[in-house]
Design a protein around this motif. Structure first.
Motif, short mmCIF file in Angstrom:
data_model
loop_
_atom_site.label_atom_id
_atom_site.label_comp_id
_atom_site.label_asym_id
_atom_site.label_seq_id
_atom_site.Cartn_x
_atom_site.Cartn_y
_atom_site.Cartn_z
N TRP A 18 0.82 -1.21 0.00
CA TRP A 18 0.00 0.00 0.00
C TRP A 18 0.85 1.27 0.00
O TRP A 18 0.41 2.33 -0.46
CB TRP A 18 -0.98 0.01 1.17
N ALA A 22 1.15 5.76 -1.45
CA ALA A 22 1.06 6.74 -0.36
C ALA A 22 1.27 8.17 -0.86
O ALA A 22 2.18 8.44 -1.64
CB ALA A 22 2.09 6.41 0.72
N ALA A 23 0.42 9.06 -0.38
CA ALA A 23 0.54 10.47 -0.75
C ALA A 23 1.81 11.09 -0.17
O ALA A 23 2.27 12.13 -0.65
CB ALA A 23 -0.69 11.23 -0.27
N PHE A 32 6.26 14.08 9.25
CA PHE A 32 5.38 13.15 9.94
C PHE A 32 5.88 12.76 11.33
O PHE A 32 5.08 12.35 12.16
CB PHE A 32 5.18 11.89 9.07
N VAL A 53 -1.73 16.22 4.12
CA VAL A 53 -1.25 15.24 3.13
C VAL A 53 -2.06 13.95 3.28
O VAL A 53 -2.54 13.39 2.29
CB VAL A 53 0.26 14.96 3.31
N CYS A 57 -4.81 11.10 0.90
CA CYS A 57 -4.06 9.87 0.62
C CYS A 57 -5.01 8.72 0.29
O CYS A 57 -5.92 8.43 1.07
CB CYS A 57 -3.22 9.52 1.84
N VAL A 59 -4.46 5.62 0.45
CA VAL A 59 -4.25 4.43 1.29
C VAL A 59 -4.29 4.79 2.79
O VAL A 59 -3.71 4.10 3.62
CB VAL A 59 -2.93 3.71 0.93
N ARG A 60 -5.01 5.85 3.10
CA ARG A 60 -5.05 6.33 4.48
C ARG A 60 -5.52 5.23 5.44
O ARG A 60 -4.93 5.02 6.50
CB ARG A 60 -5.97 7.55 4.60
N ALA A 76 2.80 10.70 12.71
CA ALA A 76 1.44 10.75 12.17
C ALA A 76 1.30 9.59 11.19
O ALA A 76 2.12 9.43 10.28
CB ALA A 76 1.21 12.08 11.47
N TRP A 77 0.29 8.79 11.40
CA TRP A 77 -0.02 7.65 10.53
C TRP A 77 -1.51 7.69 10.24
O TRP A 77 -2.32 7.83 11.16
CB TRP A 77 0.29 6.32 11.22
N GLY A 78 -1.86 7.54 9.02
CA GLY A 78 -3.29 7.49 8.68
C GLY A 78 -4.04 8.74 9.09
O GLY A 78 -5.24 8.68 9.34
N GLY A 79 -3.37 9.85 9.19
CA GLY A 79 -4.03 11.10 9.53
C GLY A 79 -4.21 11.33 11.02
O GLY A 79 -4.87 12.29 11.42
#
Ligand code: SF4
Length: 99
Positions: A18, A22-23, A32, A53, A57, A59-60, A76-79
């Motif tokens: 994934w 990724a954005a 991040f 960002v 994305c 694949v968030r 920061a992961w997945g927003g």
């Protein structure tokens, strides 16, 4: 001699496929994770930029699920930042317990 398979003590290797979509692929990692000794006002600004960002994305959710399934304490992961992921982790555990 026979080969005996023993259960592995390490976590299964994650599927990183994934990440190709990724954005954040071309972003600086520091956006991040932040620098050492970062103060709160700078942290809030940086996290806002990182989350912007993540917001676009594709694949968030994969990223967030990965981070929640691992002991990812930082960044920061997945927003979501660390505190928000801890809250989400507890929310999901409550949901599973209630089912
Ligand atoms: S959700 Fe954010 S941190 Fe995760 S892959 Fe996408 S841009 Fe990167």
């Amino acid at each position: 001699m026979s080969h005996v398979r023993r259960p592995s003590a390490v976590l299964p290797r994650p599927n990183w496929g994934w990440q190709d979509a990724a954005a954040c692929r071309n972003e600086e990692v520091i956006l991040f994770f932040g620098p050492d000794g970062e103060r709160q006002p700078e942290r809030e600004i940086r996290e806002r930029k990182a989350k912007a960002v993540c917001a676009s994305c594709p694949v968030r959710l994969d990223c967030l699920n990965y981070a929640l399934s691992r002991p990812e304490k930082y960044g920061a992961w997945g927003g979501l930042n660390e505190d928000e992921r801890a809250t989400e982790r507890r929310r999901r555990m409550r949901r599973v317990s209630a089912a």
